[in-house]
Each structure stands twice: as structure tokens, then as C-alpha cells.
Design an enzyme around this catalytic site. Sequence first.
Site, mmCIF file in Angstrom:
data_model
loop_
_atom_site.group_PDB
_atom_site.id
_atom_site.type_symbol
_atom_site.label_atom_id
_atom_site.label_comp_id
_atom_site.label_asym_id
_atom_site.label_seq_id
_atom_site.Cartn_x
_atom_site.Cartn_y
_atom_site.Cartn_z
ATOM 1 C CG ASP A 191 -8.628 -4.428 -2.489
ATOM 2 O OD1 ASP A 191 -9.834 -4.318 -2.253
ATOM 3 O OD2 ASP A 191 -7.934 -3.518 -2.935
ATOM 4 C CG HIS A 244 -2.062 0.928 1.101
ATOM 5 N ND1 HIS A 244 -1.969 2.273 1.364
ATOM 6 C CD2 HIS A 244 -3.336 0.701 0.701
ATOM 7 C CE1 HIS A 244 -3.139 2.831 1.130
ATOM 8 N NE2 HIS A 244 -3.984 1.906 0.724
HETATM 9 N N1 CMC Z 1 4.105 -7.472 -4.934
HETATM 10 C C1 CMC Z 1 5.452 -7.449 -5.119
HETATM 11 N N2 CMC Z 1 6.212 -6.348 -4.956
HETATM 12 C C2 CMC Z 1 5.588 -5.220 -4.596
HETATM 13 C C3 CMC Z 1 4.192 -5.167 -4.373
HETATM 14 C C4 CMC Z 1 3.458 -6.350 -4.549
HETATM 15 N N3 CMC Z 1 2.129 -6.358 -4.379
HETATM 16 N N4 CMC Z 1 3.848 -3.916 -4.025
HETATM 17 C C5 CMC Z 1 4.976 -3.192 -4.022
HETATM 18 N N5 CMC Z 1 6.029 -3.978 -4.356
HETATM 19 C C6 CMC Z 1 7.448 -3.595 -4.409
HETATM 20 C C7 CMC Z 1 7.746 -2.781 -5.665
HETATM 21 O O1 CMC Z 1 8.142 -3.614 -6.738
HETATM 22 C C8 CMC Z 1 8.860 -1.901 -5.180
HETATM 23 O O2 CMC Z 1 10.048 -2.669 -5.144
HETATM 24 P P1 CMC Z 1 11.489 -1.970 -5.430
HETATM 25 O O3 CMC Z 1 11.660 -0.967 -4.317
HETATM 26 O O4 CMC Z 1 12.462 -3.084 -5.395
HETATM 27 O O5 CMC Z 1 11.360 -1.327 -6.784
HETATM 28 C C9 CMC Z 1 8.485 -1.602 -3.725
HETATM 29 O O6 CMC Z 1 7.683 -2.722 -3.318
HETATM 30 C C10 CMC Z 1 7.675 -0.332 -3.550
HETATM 31 O O7 CMC Z 1 6.571 -0.388 -4.440
HETATM 32 P P2 CMC Z 1 5.887 0.865 -5.109
HETATM 33 O O8 CMC Z 1 5.347 0.470 -6.441
HETATM 34 O O9 CMC Z 1 6.805 2.055 -5.070
HETATM 35 O O10 CMC Z 1 4.702 1.126 -4.121
HETATM 36 P P3 CMC Z 1 3.487 2.070 -4.408
HETATM 37 O O11 CMC Z 1 3.215 2.810 -3.166
HETATM 38 O O12 CMC Z 1 3.688 2.884 -5.629
HETATM 39 O O13 CMC Z 1 2.306 1.050 -4.766
HETATM 40 C C11 CMC Z 1 0.462 -0.386 -4.613
HETATM 41 C C12 CMC Z 1 1.291 0.689 -3.902
HETATM 42 C C13 CMC Z 1 -0.768 -0.709 -3.782
HETATM 43 C C14 CMC Z 1 -0.026 0.149 -5.984
HETATM 44 C C15 CMC Z 1 1.344 -1.641 -4.807
HETATM 45 O O14 CMC Z 1 1.776 -2.120 -3.555
HETATM 46 C C16 CMC Z 1 0.631 -2.736 -5.600
HETATM 47 O O15 CMC Z 1 0.655 -2.710 -6.839
HETATM 48 N N6 CMC Z 1 -0.025 -3.701 -4.902
HETATM 49 C C17 CMC Z 1 -0.796 -4.728 -5.568
HETATM 50 C C18 CMC Z 1 -2.159 -4.157 -5.979
HETATM 51 C C19 CMC Z 1 -3.067 -3.959 -4.780
HETATM 52 O O16 CMC Z 1 -3.206 -4.814 -3.923
HETATM 53 N N7 CMC Z 1 -3.753 -2.784 -4.764
HETATM 54 C C20 CMC Z 1 -4.748 -2.483 -3.717
HETATM 55 C C21 CMC Z 1 -4.337 -1.329 -2.858
HETATM 56 S S1 CMC Z 1 -5.346 -1.177 -1.392
HETATM 57 C C22 CMC Z 1 -6.918 -0.756 -1.935
HETATM 58 C C23 CMC Z 1 -6.985 0.538 -2.653
HETATM 59 O O17 CMC Z 1 -6.316 1.495 -2.331
HETATM 60 O O18 CMC Z 1 -7.783 0.604 -3.569
#
Ligand code: CMC
Length: 427
Positions: free
Chosen positions: A365, A308
Amino acid sequence: MGTKYVNAVISEESNENSLPVLDGTLGPSAVDIQTLYARNGLLAFDPGFRSTAACKSSITFVDGDKGMLLYRGYPIEELAERSEFIEVAYLLMHGDLPTPSQRKTFDDALGYYNILHEQVLSFYRGFRRDAHPMAVMVGVVGALSAFYHDVMNMRDANDRELATIRLIGKMPMLAAASYTYSIGRPQRYPNNKLDYATNFLQMMFGAPNREYVVDPVLSRALDVILILHADHEQNASTSTVRLAASSGANPFACIAAGIASLWGPAHGGANEAVLKMLMEIGTVENIPKVIERAKDKNDSFRLMGFGHRIYKNFDPRSLVIQKQAKKVLAHLGKDDPLLEIAMRLEEIALKDEYFIERKLYPNVDFYSGILLRAMGFPMNMFTAVFALARTAGWVSHWLELQGESHGIDRPRQLYVGKTLRHYPGKK
Ligand code: CMC
């Protein structure tokens, strides 16, 4: 040219180059950069808004390190245990829990406006039967602006309130119809003797020609899901609603924009994506392979329902949902193998260095799909249920924004395209 740097020193004294620091009631303070460009000719660059407070808000507070979520100051766990969705919607919109008479007025208004205009129902026939319910909802909610535009004066507080009541009131029938249309079943109407969640369930699963009694355990579980999803401060869909609203756009059109933004798998679409992922995993033995894929930087796969932008600790909503999922499955006497896969996946991921280092925990989720599936919701309705709940938050932010005077939201950019050049032949 080398990289240039600006020093930001926080001090009690102001000088001509300093910018004020604003304190909220909770959470980090914010540097007020509104005069930065006028004074220094500089823009702030923050794609993804990781360090940007786009507005002041008094509605919802999230402390991602502590795993804390407050609606108007009340912890989400207490609301999920003691409150009900309509009370929470009132709280989000008005700032305080309703008195019994305020609650009655609110219920009466919702009861009056909860039926869709009969012509709106004919809209559904224009969609393919296999259309995704979120696509249908974007269209139909947007279309409501054609019904309630000229009749509303957004400078009038009563008309603004009426727009929000119409949205919260009509959303259950509107969401249910996007499902019943897809299966060809005539749509039931709301029954004002029933509460909000029960009404939604009878409109989703009941047929007009026979009685349909909703199981109170399922109705309560749905109400809890709605409470948990009702608001989450400046997430992508809420920010979309605020941005659209800043131009003075019609409120129904603004909420349609929010629904479109919510649909993406990185946001509300994740609940559907989690279930698809768990089904693909199929058995507990396949979990290590999936964990390896999620960690592989050459693979775009992510563990859905994990991570998140704000929570760097447990998402408090995921703990409540997991409990509800177990309760509903036990009540129904169902044994969903996907729950076992989900729990094992969580256990393995939380011990893995990759997830520990990045502070990736299950989000709301991760278990909500299992719960909604146990209740009989088809997978493509999961995000529609989220949209139904989040409407309470969206309209609260929309209302809050109406009281602000900063004008249209208009971000700037760091231009990296071609510099001035001339069309061939032009001297
Ligand atoms: N699986 C594997 N690696 C992950 C994941 C994941 N679900 N989420 C983040 N990472 C890694 C990402 O690859 C990055 O690694 P590195 O630092 O080596 O490049 C690090 O963690 C930080 O990730 P980020 O993309 O900078 O994080 P963000 O804040 O931009 O993204 C997120 C947040 C929710 C979009 C992301 O965690 C994700 O895509 N999760 C899966 C989709 C999901 O479950 N979404 C629902 C969110 S909660 C409900 C809502 O808000 O609607």
C-alpha cells in the site's frame, strides 16, 4: 495458582500424548491440534492467529523472510511482468494457467455476465452521494445475494463456477458505479471489445454521451495493480470470506463480508491512509517529526504502508508498484511531490533502528495510492480497486473451501468473565 506449561517435543515416534506434525510443500510445518481438546481437555490459545494455520490451501504461498509471493507456484514478479489479470484470476481459481481455448471460454463467460442487473443500479440511489465507495460496495455486493440465491445450487460445480464468474465479471461495473453515482454521472456499460482493466477505466472515467479512449499505459498499470492485489493467502478479508462460507452462506454475502473486512486501515484501507499521511506530511522537512511519532509508544500513530504480519523483508509487491508509479508519472509528465516524500520517508525509516529491529518495510500500500492518484482515481476509490482485484482471490478460496469437509468454522475462547452467579432474589 502458578503458570502451568506444556512441553512440545517434535519426534519421529508417536505416543498417546503426541500430536501429528503436518508438512506442507513449502513453509513451516503445523502441529495438528484437532484432537487436543477431546484428548487432553485443552484448547489452543492464539488470538491474532500468529501461530495458527486455519486451513490447508494450495492457492498462494508467502515467505515473509525472503519477501517471496507465489500464486499457484508462480512468482508474483513474473506474473506482473508477463501475465494479465484475467489469466491470473483463472490461475488462482483453477490451479493452472488457461490454455487458449479455456481462456476463450472464460472470457466469453465473463463478457456474458459483466453487466449489472438493471435493478441493481437503482440500489445506488438509496445511498447518500457522499457515501464511501467501500460502504456502497459492501451493500451492493451483499444485495446481489437477493438476485442470485434460490436459482443457485451450491452443490453443483457449474453453479459454483457461475457464482464466481458473476462476481469477477460484475465487480468493475459495480465499483465504477459507486464512484459515478457519487458525482452524479450516468453509468457506462462494459464494452466486450475491451480487456478487463480498460473496461473498468472507461466505466470509471468515461461518460455515456462521448467516446472515451483509455491510455494503454494506464490500462497496463491498472492490470498490474490488479495482479499484485489478487490474492495473499489467509489475510483478514480472505479468512472472513472462508469463515462466512463455512456455514454454507450465499457466495455474494460471503464476498460482501470480505469487502467489509478489507476496508479497515490495518488491511486494504491502508492505501487511502498512506496518501492522507503523505499529504499531511506535506514537505520532506516534516519527515523526522512523523518518524518520531511512529516510534512513540504513547502515540497511536503508525507509519501507514509500513510493516506486515508476514513480511519481515521487502514486500515484493511494493517494489513492482514503486516502479509502475515512476513509469506512469513519467509517461504523464507529472511530477508528484508526494512520490518524493514517500521515497525519502522510506529511505529514512529503513535506516532507523526502530524499523530495522522490528523488520518494518514498505508494504504493497505504500506506493499504490501514488500510482492510483496519478491515474486519476479519487482517494476514496483506492480500497475499492483493491476489493475489485481481491475478488479473484476471495472466490478462489471460496471454491477451495467448497471441496473441504471439516464443517463450520467455529473458534473457541478462553473465558475470563464472571463465574456462575444468581439473579438477585433467586435462591
Ligand atoms: N509504524 C510504527 N510501528 C509499527 C508499524 C508501523 N506501521 N507496524 C508495526 N509497528 C511496530 C508495533 O508498534 C510493534 O512494536 P513493539 O514490538 O514495540 O510493540 C511491532 O512493530 C510489531 O507490530 P505488530 O502490531 O505486532 O505487527 P502486526 O503483525 O500485528 O501488524 C500491520 C501488521 C500491517 C497491521 C502493522 O504493521 C500496521 O499497522 N501497519 C500500518 C498499516 C498498514 O500499512 N497496513 C497494510 C498492510 S499490507 C496490505 C494488506 O494486508 O491489506
